[in-house]
Design an enzyme around this catalytic site. Structure first.
Site, PDB file in Angstrom:
ATOM      1  N   GLN A  21      -7.340 -20.113  18.131  1.00 47.85           N
ATOM      2  CA  GLN A  21      -8.044 -19.633  18.275  1.00 47.85           C
ATOM      3  C   GLN A  21      -9.548 -19.282  16.975  1.00 47.85           C
ATOM      4  OE1 GLN A  21     -10.151 -18.498  21.224  1.00 47.85           O
ATOM      5  NE2 GLN A  21     -11.839 -18.477  19.228  1.00 47.85           N
ATOM      6  N   CYS A  44     -13.334 -14.574  19.902  1.00 48.22           N
ATOM      7  CA  CYS A  44     -13.099 -15.160  21.209  1.00 48.22           C
ATOM      8  C   CYS A  44     -13.317 -15.181  22.181  1.00 48.22           C
ATOM      9  CB  CYS A  44     -11.351 -14.886  20.728  1.00 48.22           C
ATOM     10  SG  CYS A  44     -10.396 -13.949  21.814  1.00 48.22           S
ATOM     11  N   HIS A  76      -2.608 -16.259  18.684  1.00 51.45           N
ATOM     12  CA  HIS A  76      -3.485 -17.543  19.110  1.00 51.45           C
ATOM     13  C   HIS A  76      -4.201 -17.714  18.035  1.00 51.45           C
ATOM     14  CE1 HIS A  76      -6.017 -19.097  22.149  1.00 51.45           C
ATOM     15  NE2 HIS A  76      -7.022 -18.057  22.310  1.00 51.45           N
ATOM     16  N   ARG A 106     -12.892 -24.839  19.840  1.00 52.88           N
ATOM     17  CA  ARG A 106     -11.818 -25.061  19.842  1.00 52.88           C
ATOM     18  C   ARG A 106     -11.374 -26.506  20.389  1.00 52.88           C
ATOM     19  NH1 ARG A 106      -8.916 -20.725  22.735  1.00 52.88           N
ATOM     20  NH2 ARG A 106      -7.381 -21.913  22.084  1.00 52.88           N
ATOM     21  N   ASP A 125     -12.620  -7.799  20.108  1.00 53.42           N
ATOM     22  CA  ASP A 125     -11.746  -9.005  21.058  1.00 53.42           C
ATOM     23  C   ASP A 125     -11.956  -7.552  21.916  1.00 53.42           C
ATOM     24  OD1 ASP A 125     -10.698 -10.154  22.741  1.00 53.42           O
ATOM     25  OD2 ASP A 125      -8.749 -10.269  21.565  1.00 53.42           O
ATOM     26  N   ARG A 172       0.618 -21.641  27.098  1.00 56.38           N
ATOM     27  CA  ARG A 172       0.132 -20.806  26.956  1.00 56.38           C
ATOM     28  C   ARG A 172       0.516 -19.553  27.995  1.00 56.38           C
ATOM     29  NH1 ARG A 172      -5.489 -18.693  25.780  1.00 56.38           N
ATOM     30  NH2 ARG A 172      -6.145 -17.479  28.016  1.00 56.38           N
TER      31      ARG A 172
END
Length: 299
Positions: free
Chosen positions: A130, A258, A127, A286, A218, A100
């Site tokens: 996700q 998310c 991502h 997830r 987001d 990450r």
């Protein structure tokens, strides 16, 4: 040949579709296995995390693996050791890297110099874990994704880029609304359109959300962009997904995010807490999707 998951395109169309089916099977059966028994995964995180860290560590435990969590502050990465050296060292200790970080080029360098699978747990450019999990959340409700219209309202960020990538393999309609100057990766968008993806872009949130079955947004300022917060608040005026904007979506439309969410900014409290909100189903998924990805890598 070592399998990596650095972007959705790593999967190929057939594997991408198969992952949705497999992840749902894993969820339905509370899947456990010893597939990764005796293996160790290093979680190399340069960005803070709740869902990504916990879901990956739990997924790895469910598959029999041990985990090691490391940040730059706890390693030589914080003292400017070359990333290519880190890749070669960690490859001799571990069986997988979950990363990450900021730039996608860091993922690419770990793949180039390491000898073990690398999983993109988030970069500034994408991502993929996700978005694959979000597709699982949609697939549970609408198995025929070709009948789905997804709206993206907000920043052309890493999430938007991964949604564009997903549209190459999964033939949903993707309607995206961005403020001027906050569009997603243009080369990726061009690639997706040339591949036949059904993507439509606008600067009008109402136009993008019209008739949508799933409405996505987001935060307006992602990690590393905090200094731009005030400027972005001004640029994104009118892009909050609130009750008024949701009226233009399909009658049974679902709201997706998310997380973490900034209530009163990109989404209203009312929409976030409404029966239409499926954000915590996304968060749970997830775990299941990442188990399916790890199985794809190690099977």
């Amino acid at each position: 040949m070592t399998r990596h998951f650095t972007k959705i395109r790593d999967l190929g169309c057939e594997s991408a579709h198969r992952l949705l089916v497999r992840a749902k099977e894993m969820k339905d059966t509370d899947f456990r296995s010893d597939l990764m028994q005796g293996k160790t995964a290093i979680l190399l995180f340069e960005k803070a995390s709740t869902r990504t860290r916990v879901s990956f560590e739990t997924a790895l435990f469910h598959l029999g693996a041990k985990t090691i969590f490391m940040t730059p502050a706890e390693s030589q990465l914080g003292r400017s050791e070359p990333l290519k050296d880190t890749a070669r060292v960690l490859s001799r200790y571990n069986d997988c890297m979950i990363v990450r970080t900021f730039g996608q080029e860091k993922i690419d360098e770990l793949v180039r110099y390491g000898t073990i699978p690398v999983v993109n747990a988030l970069t500034d450019q994408g991502h993929p874990c996700q978005v694959m999990s979000d597709l699982l959340t949609i697939y549970e409700r609408t198995p025929d994704l070709s009948k789905v219209r997804v709206a993206w309202i907000g920043d052309g960020n890493n999430m938007a880029n991964s949604w564009i990538e997903a549209a190459i393999y999964f033939r949903f309609e993707l309607f995206m609304a961005f403020p001027q100057g906050y569009e997603p990766d243009k080369s990726l968008l061009t690639l997706a359109l040339q591949a036949g993806a059904k993507i439509f872009c606008t600067n009008d949130p109402q136009m993008a959300i019209d008739g949508a079955h799933y409405v996505n947004t987001d935060v307006w300022a992602s990690m590393g962009q905090e200094a731009e917060q005030k400027r972005r608040e001004k640029a994104f005026a009118g892009f909050m997904v609130d009750e008024q904007l949701m009226k233009y979506a399909a009658a049974d439309a679902k709201f997706m995010h998310c997380l973490p969410a900034h209530r009163g900014e990109e989404v209203s409290e009312g929409v976030f807490e409404s029966p239409a909100s499926i954000v915590f189903d996304q968060a749970e998924n997830r775990l299941h999707m990442q188990k399916a990805i790890l199985e794809w890598i190690f099977s």
